[in-house]
Write an enzyme that holds these catalytic residues in place. Structure first.
Site, PDB file in Angstrom:
ATOM      1  CD  GLU A  46      13.949   2.588   9.622  1.00  0.00           C
ATOM      2  OE1 GLU A  46      14.109   3.613  10.252  1.00  0.00           O
ATOM      3  OE2 GLU A  46      14.605   1.619   9.787  1.00  0.00           O
ATOM      4  CE  LYS A  78      -1.689   3.026   2.571  1.00  0.00           C
ATOM      5  NZ  LYS A  78      -1.971   4.034   1.695  1.00  0.00           N
ATOM      6  CB  CYS A  97      12.995  10.335   7.855  1.00  0.00           C
ATOM      7  SG  CYS A  97      13.550   9.197   6.788  1.00  0.00           S
ATOM      8  CD  GLU A 102       9.752  13.900  11.123  1.00  0.00           C
ATOM      9  OE1 GLU A 102       8.838  13.126  11.032  1.00  0.00           O
ATOM     10  OE2 GLU A 102      10.986  13.510  10.447  1.00  0.00           O
TER      11      GLU A 102
HETATM   12  P1  NDP Z   1       1.562   8.592   7.528  1.00  0.00           P
HETATM   13  O1  NDP Z   1       2.285   7.846   8.693  1.00  0.00           O
HETATM   14  O2  NDP Z   1       0.162   8.922   7.956  1.00  0.00           O
HETATM   15  O3  NDP Z   1       1.561   7.944   6.460  1.00  0.00           O
HETATM   16  C1  NDP Z   1       2.482   6.879   5.914  1.00  0.00           C
HETATM   17  C2  NDP Z   1       1.725   5.756   5.532  1.00  0.00           C
HETATM   18  O4  NDP Z   1       0.759   5.043   6.378  1.00  0.00           O
HETATM   19  C3  NDP Z   1       1.050   6.035   4.335  1.00  0.00           C
HETATM   20  O5  NDP Z   1       1.002   5.256   3.373  1.00  0.00           O
HETATM   21  C4  NDP Z   1      -0.536   6.291   4.993  1.00  0.00           C
HETATM   22  O6  NDP Z   1      -1.607   6.249   4.069  1.00  0.00           O
HETATM   23  C5  NDP Z   1      -0.503   4.993   5.705  1.00  0.00           C
HETATM   24  N1  NDP Z   1      -1.489   4.952   6.948  1.00  0.00           N
HETATM   25  C6  NDP Z   1      -2.140   6.221   7.651  1.00  0.00           C
HETATM   26  N2  NDP Z   1      -2.869   5.684   8.348  1.00  0.00           N
HETATM   27  C7  NDP Z   1      -2.901   4.465   8.573  1.00  0.00           C
HETATM   28  C8  NDP Z   1      -3.578   3.513   9.414  1.00  0.00           C
HETATM   29  N3  NDP Z   1      -4.465   3.598  10.299  1.00  0.00           N
HETATM   30  N4  NDP Z   1      -3.061   2.078   9.238  1.00  0.00           N
HETATM   31  C9  NDP Z   1      -2.120   1.860   8.262  1.00  0.00           C
HETATM   32  N5  NDP Z   1      -1.570   2.653   7.459  1.00  0.00           N
HETATM   33  C10 NDP Z   1      -1.794   3.751   7.624  1.00  0.00           C
HETATM   34  O7  NDP Z   1       2.306   9.941   7.328  1.00  0.00           O
HETATM   35  P2  NDP Z   1       1.719  11.403   6.475  1.00  0.00           P
HETATM   36  O8  NDP Z   1       1.927  10.998   5.112  1.00  0.00           O
HETATM   37  O9  NDP Z   1       0.294  11.737   6.912  1.00  0.00           O
HETATM   38  O10 NDP Z   1       2.802  12.437   6.999  1.00  0.00           O
HETATM   39  C11 NDP Z   1       2.603  12.904   8.408  1.00  0.00           C
HETATM   40  C12 NDP Z   1       3.879  13.216   8.961  1.00  0.00           C
HETATM   41  O11 NDP Z   1       4.782  11.942   9.120  1.00  0.00           O
HETATM   42  C13 NDP Z   1       4.814  14.049   8.014  1.00  0.00           C
HETATM   43  O12 NDP Z   1       4.596  15.419   8.244  1.00  0.00           O
HETATM   44  C14 NDP Z   1       5.990  13.773   8.585  1.00  0.00           C
HETATM   45  O13 NDP Z   1       6.338  14.269  10.012  1.00  0.00           O
HETATM   46  C15 NDP Z   1       5.958  12.267   8.980  1.00  0.00           C
HETATM   47  N6  NDP Z   1       6.710  11.285   7.905  1.00  0.00           N
HETATM   48  C16 NDP Z   1       7.762  10.905   7.999  1.00  0.00           C
HETATM   49  C17 NDP Z   1       8.359  10.069   7.089  1.00  0.00           C
HETATM   50  C18 NDP Z   1       9.515   9.526   7.403  1.00  0.00           C
HETATM   51  O14 NDP Z   1      10.422   9.190   6.319  1.00  0.00           O
HETATM   52  N7  NDP Z   1       9.829   9.146   8.573  1.00  0.00           N
HETATM   53  C19 NDP Z   1       7.622  10.229   5.732  1.00  0.00           C
HETATM   54  C20 NDP Z   1       6.476  10.531   5.624  1.00  0.00           C
HETATM   55  C21 NDP Z   1       5.820  11.317   6.712  1.00  0.00           C
HETATM   56  P3  NDP Z   1      -2.324   7.300   3.123  1.00  0.00           P
HETATM   57  O15 NDP Z   1      -1.186   8.567   3.212  1.00  0.00           O
HETATM   58  O16 NDP Z   1      -2.590   6.988   1.772  1.00  0.00           O
HETATM   59  O17 NDP Z   1      -3.305   7.866   4.294  1.00  0.00           O
END
Ligand code: NDP
Length: 477
Positions: free
Chosen positions: A246, A171, A280, A379
């Site tokens: 991560e 996903k 990140c 962050e």
């Molecule tokens: P999320 O953790 O929400 O998204 C990461 C993945 O998890 C996406 O594929 C998302 O799906 C999925 N997801 C969301 N909710 C669920 C759930 N209940 N069960 C299973 N999977 C789920 O991060 P965001 O994209 O909303 O970003 C928010 C913040 O996260 C950023 O501002 C940043 O601070 C941090 N972040 C950190 C990253 C890193 O590399 N460490 C990468 C990205 C974000 P979908 O997006 O389709 O809803």
């Protein structure tokens, strides 16, 4: 063109469609992507489960050939896929192509690893008994990826999962489905049997949650926010499944009095602002000792004036737009919080207008920040960094480690003594000396400690730890 989900070898339309939009130009629609339902996710999990027995016993040459072909096609199409990446995520074309090449190299690496699977034969402590130690695939692996590395992160999870004989339910982040769809299309055409890799694009709260709730997924690898990471962990404990997280970072970059100023400024600007600060491993805390502080801040300001913030696809752009409106709001909210907390906004932080409507933000540098401020502890995930002034190396190290996170940590110094001490004492999974905190090799273990990561490392040979389970077999000889 409509891009469908892949379930049990069939391309399936969803109940609904997601429009993939270019953050450099919100009038530019990249394409329509199917949105899977929870039922689709369940069908994908069932398909992966059914495909597992055959794939787990597939020959290593078959796995090698599929991964190799995938690597070759990604590398041959690097310009086109890199452009798609920059168009959907907003990092510059050079960064998009670079990330695509890295994805190709990752598939190439694991194509090689498929031919190097090995175990151990060791003597038993009991006479007349032989012991074999082997690695076996884990089963159905759930892969949940974020939006900030739309091709590299899927590659570094999918390639090892397949290499070691697992089947997959994948996903991607809903915001950037394009590169994920492209990789799955390439893998299928490279000869992957049906059901081995299933793509379910859609909402995390629906599709991701259905994966977390399934007893038929034996391992979940996740990259994203700390909040969602916790949900993955809790659900995985419930199902007694393996999980790897991560998550965020608040990575320090230390600049000592004896640093080469040019090296320090280049590394700090890259760490804080390149890829729009949406890594990140980005550094948002620049910890600078007194003797170099004022010269460093001035040089940062000069360097920042030269940065071109514009359409990610335009030649000459150094920094593209923020990924979307909600991330832009998070960035500007934190800029307001930093001001309220008493930090000084020394450079940037303004919204910018360009030829096309997009989420353009001038990189922001705070000075006079303390490590206790929210902008130094939470962050932000945008092009926003703070300079924290410290007395000496000892204080710099203490401040660097005073964070709930521990992914990457950098230092600019010409002192071997301090560089060596920092490498040993930085509380992080990765340490960089005179280099940006971001930018890692594809064959080297990736991951952190404290609140940044959980579970074994990703990438390189260390990936085997997550994607396999160890078996010890005893035989009376
Ligand atoms: P999320 O953790 O929400 O998204 C990461 C993945 O998890 C996406 O594929 C998302 O799906 C999925 N997801 C969301 N909710 C669920 C759930 N209940 N069960 C299973 N999977 C789920 O991060 P965001 O994209 O909303 O970003 C928010 C913040 O996260 C950023 O501002 C940043 O601070 C941090 N972040 C950190 C990253 C890193 O590399 N460490 C990468 C990205 C974000 P979908 O997006 O389709 O809803």
């Amino acid at each position: 063109m409509m891009h469908s989900n892949l379930i049990d070898g069939e391309w399936i339309d969803g109940d609904d469609v997601v429009r993939n939009i270019n953050p450099s130009d919100t009038n530019d629609v990249i394409g329509d992507y199917a949105r899977a339902s929870a039922e689709d996710a369940k069908a994908a999990i069932a398909a992966a489960k059914a495909a597992f027995p055959a794939w787990s016993r597939s020959g290593i040459l078959e796995r090698h050939a599929i991964l190799r072909k995938t690597a070759d096609e990604i590398l041959a199409r690097k310009d086109e896929l890199g452009r798609l990446l920059s168009r959907e995520e907003g990092k510059t074309l050079a960064e998009g192509i670079g990330e695509t090449v890295r994805a190709g190299q990752i598939f190439d690496f694991f194509a090689g690893e498929a031919l190097r699977l090995a175990g151990e034969v060791i003597p038993s402590v009991r006479p007349g008994i032989g012991v074999e130690i082997t690695r076996e695939p884990v089963g159905v692996v759930g892969i949940i990826t974020p939006w900030n590395f739309p091709i590299a992160i899927p590659a570094w999870k999918i390639a090892p999962a397949l290499c070691y004989g697992n089947t997959i339910v994948f996903k991607p982040a809903e915001l950037v489905p394009g590169c994920s769809w492209a990789i799955v299309d390439i893998l299928v055409r490279a000869g992957l049997p049906k059901g081995v890799l299933n793509l379910v694009m859609g909402k995390g709260s629906v599709v991701g949650q259905a994966m977390l709730d399934s007893p038929d997924i034996q391992a979940i690898t996740f990259t994203g926010s700390t909040g969602t990471g916790k949900r993955v962990a809790l659900a995985s404990v419930e199902h007694n499944r393996k999980y790897q997280l991560e998550m965020g970072g608040k990575n320090p970059f230390v600049v000592l009095d004896d640093a080469d100023l040019t090296v320090a400024v280049e590394a700090a600007v890259n760490s804080a602002f390149f890829s729009t600060g949406q890594r990140c491993t980005a550094s948002s805390r620049v910890i600078v000792t007194e003797g170099i502080h004022d010269r460093f801040v001035q040089a940062m300001g000069e360097r920042m004036k030269g940065l071109v913030i514009d359409d990610a696809l335009k030649a000459g752009t150094h920094i593209g737009p923020v990924v979307d409106q909600s991330q832009l709001k998070q960035d500007t909210d934190y800029i307001a919080i930093g001001k309220q907390e008493g930090a000084k906004l020394a450079f940037g932080g303004e919204l910018l207008k360009r030829d096309t409507p997009g989420f353009y933000l001038q990189p922001a540098l705070f000075t006079e920040a303390t490590n206790q401020m929210r902008i130094s502890q939470e962050e932000i995930f945008g092009p926003v960094a703070s300079v924290i002034r410290v007395k000496d190396y000892d204080e710099a190290l203490a401040v660097a480690n005073d964070t709930p996170f521990g992914l990457s940590s950098g230092i600019a110094t010409t002192s071997l003594k301090h560089a060596t001490h920092f490498k040993r004492n930085a509380e992080a999974g990765m340490v960089m000396v005179n280099l940006p905190t971001a930018g890692v090799d594809f064959h080297v273990p990736f991951g952190g400690r404290k609140g940044s990561s959980h579970g074994s490392r990703e990438q390189g040979r260390y990936a085997a730890e997550f994607y396999t389970t160890v078996k010890a077999a005893y035989t009376l000889t």
